[in-house]
Design an enzyme around this catalytic site. Structure first.
Site, PDB file in Angstrom:
ATOM      1  N   GLU A   1     -16.536 -67.286   1.290  1.00  9.69           N
ATOM      2  CA  GLU A   1     -15.430 -67.427   2.237  1.00  9.69           C
ATOM      3  C   GLU A   1     -15.405 -68.782   2.949  1.00  9.69           C
ATOM      4  O   GLU A   1     -14.454 -69.109   3.627  1.00  9.69           O
ATOM      5  CB  GLU A   1     -15.497 -66.303   3.271  1.00  9.69           C
ATOM      6  CG  GLU A   1     -15.570 -64.905   2.646  1.00  9.69           C
ATOM      7  CD  GLU A   1     -14.529 -64.683   1.560  1.00  9.69           C
ATOM      8  OE1 GLU A   1     -13.416 -65.228   1.663  1.00  9.69           O
ATOM      9  OE2 GLU A   1     -14.826 -63.972   0.600  1.00  9.69           O
TER      10      GLU A   1
ATOM     11  N   GLY B   1     -23.556 -78.613 -12.527  1.00 12.73           N
ATOM     12  CA  GLY B   1     -22.507 -77.939 -11.763  1.00 12.73           C
ATOM     13  C   GLY B   1     -21.123 -78.268 -12.289  1.00 12.73           C
ATOM     14  O   GLY B   1     -20.264 -77.390 -12.424  1.00 12.73           O
TER      15      GLY B   1
ATOM     16  N   MET C   1     -22.359 -69.935  -6.622  1.00 13.76           N
ATOM     17  CA  MET C   1     -22.732 -70.906  -7.647  1.00 13.76           C
ATOM     18  C   MET C   1     -24.049 -71.536  -7.241  1.00 13.76           C
ATOM     19  O   MET C   1     -24.195 -71.993  -6.101  1.00 13.76           O
ATOM     20  CB  MET C   1     -21.658 -71.981  -7.790  1.00 13.76           C
ATOM     21  CG  MET C   1     -21.921 -72.953  -8.924  1.00 13.76           C
ATOM     22  SD  MET C   1     -20.501 -74.061  -9.121  1.00 13.76           S
ATOM     23  CE  MET C   1     -21.025 -75.015 -10.544  1.00 13.76           C
TER      24      MET C   1
ATOM     25  N   GLY D   1     -28.595 -82.601  -9.663  1.00 18.89           N
ATOM     26  CA  GLY D   1     -28.340 -84.020  -9.830  1.00 18.89           C
ATOM     27  C   GLY D   1     -28.190 -84.457 -11.270  1.00 18.89           C
ATOM     28  O   GLY D   1     -28.154 -85.653 -11.560  1.00 18.89           O
TER      29      GLY D   1
END
EC number: 2.3.1.48
Length: 433
Positions: free
Chosen positions: A290, A258, A246, A254
């Site tokens: 991971e 997201g 991502m 900001g």
């Protein structure tokens, strides 16, 4: 007393050492911090090419230039990697004011251009005029795939609300493979352990964020960020999507993109009866797979808490009864949230509804969280019981010393305080939202 010969040798060594120091000092002038030397841009208008204020720099460059992130052999090194805002057509140039020459014995400059070429796809421009001519074609660029969500963000700089779109794409979209090859080059600069994915595997899903903007009366689109999701098989007929990568590009960080992206992806999979639940160990830019980054965990907590607040099993009344199977079941069936994340959401919302100035309520909350955190320690105790049957006394003593009860309690308290801090930051953001 020293002989003349010994004095001569000493003097020669001093001269030699001085020469070496002078050489090292001279060579140091040809070392450049690659995180500063590499200049990235998302270009919308021709004037952006020469506007230094639109540039941003990598957070990482060690994958190409080593752990010290230094390029040797140049003064005033500047690596220009400029992208058209939408299609990500690329300009790549290497500039410098001076280059180390053969007068330095056996010292070769780093092949900066060769290193960069390894990660950017062919077809880039090497001069500004060709790149600027490609900007005229940006009006033809349209977002790939199907539109999932549209939202607005207020821009103080623009003094207006800007419109953003989230699309789901795959390799069947014409031109998407080439576009993705250009897009994923940003991973190398902003994700510490980034690697490119095998796009030929059809179990990958791609989610893209674009900004709509106007240029000379036309509507254009700028790339904001993206997410990749891999669909794992779950017996007998389900899938478990795992968020892999991502990235929100630095000029847009900001602004809440997201959170918008992660919530949209969750809601997309919620509509599929084939999906069992969603997991994700993401490096987020700040975000990869991971080893979830701290930034991603914060984002995930915020999004999942916001979504679960509307579920009946997470009501204030139900929270006071403790974490129950009904919570895990409803979170999984309605929002595809796995049990581990549902438990974390419960604890955050429980904290939100707990008066921590009340000693008893604070103690009850603390014990409940610590009980969960103590799980790994209980596992150690079970392993210790097994060890007693098969280890020699000296080996057993070594393991027991590693599981000292006092140290366990100290570590448990430390873990609890860290979790409490994480939860409070999520609740602060929730209050602001």
């Amino acid at each position: 007393m020293f002989s003349d010969d010994s004095l001569g040798r000493c003097s020669g060594c001093c001269v030699c050492l001085a020469d070496m120091n002078a050489m090292e000092k001279k060579l140091a002038e040809y070392k450049c911090d690659t995180n500063e030397a590499i200049c990235l841009k998302l270009v919308r208008f021709p004037e952006d090419v020469d506007d230094d204020s639109t540039a941003f720099h990598p957070e990482y460059s060690h994958q190409l230039f080593g752990d010290d992130e230094v390029a040797f052999g140049y003064k005033g090194l500047q690596v220009q990697l400029y992208y058209s805002a939408g299609n990500l057509s690329t300009l790549f140039k290497v500039k410098y004011t001076a280059r180390v020459t053969e007068k330095f014995d056996c010292v070769e400059p780093d092949d900066v251009e060769g290193k960069i070429r390894k990660i950017i796809p062919l077809g880039f421009c090497s001069n500004s005029d060709d790149f600027i001519s490609l900007l005229e074609k940006e009006a033809n660029f349209k977002p790939f795939g199907s539109l999932l969500h549209t939202y607005k963000v207020h821009s103080v700089e623009e003094g207006a609300d800007l419109t953003y779109q989230i699309h789901k794409a795959d390799l069947s979209c014409p031109g998407f493979r080439e576009y993705h090859e250009r897009l994923q080059t940003f991973l190398m600069w902003f994700i510490e352990t980034a690697s490119y994915i095998d796009v030929d595997d059809d179990r990958w899903d791609f989610f893209l964020v674009f900004e709509k903007y106007n240029k000379d009366g036309e509507t254009l689109y700028a790339t904001v960020g993206y997410m990749t999701v891999y669909n794992y098989y779950v017996y007998p007929d389900k899938t478990r999507p795992r968020v892999s990568q991502m990235l929100v590009l630095p000029p847009f960080q900001g602004e809440g993109h997201g959170a918008q992206l992660l919530e949209t992806v969750h809601r997309f999979y919620c509509n599929s009866p084939k999906v069992q639940d969603i997991t994700g160990n993401v490096h987020y830019h700040h975000f990869m797979a991971e080893d979830p980054s701290e930034n991603y965990v914060k984002l995930r907590d915020f999004v999942l808490v916001k979504m679960c607040m509307a579920l009946p099993s997470f009501s204030t009344e139900q929270l006071s009864r403790g974490f129950r199977d009904e919570m895990a079941t409803e979170a999984r069936e309605k929002l595809k949230i796995n049990k581990k994340h549902a438990r974390r959401v419960y604890e955050i919302l429980r904290l939100r509804n707990t008066d921590m100035s009340d000693e008893k309520k604070a103690r009850d909350f603390r014990l409940e969280v610590k009980k969960r955190l103590f799980g790994p320690y209980r596992k150690n105790q079970r392993e210790l019981t097994k060890m007693r049957k098969c280890l020699r006394p000296e080996e057993l003593a070594s393991h027991i010393s590693q599981m000292d009860t006092r140290l366990q309690h100290e570590e448990l308290e430390k873990s609890y305080q860290e979790v409490l801090g994480e939860y409070r930051r999520v609740l602060e953001r929730l209050a602001q939202a």
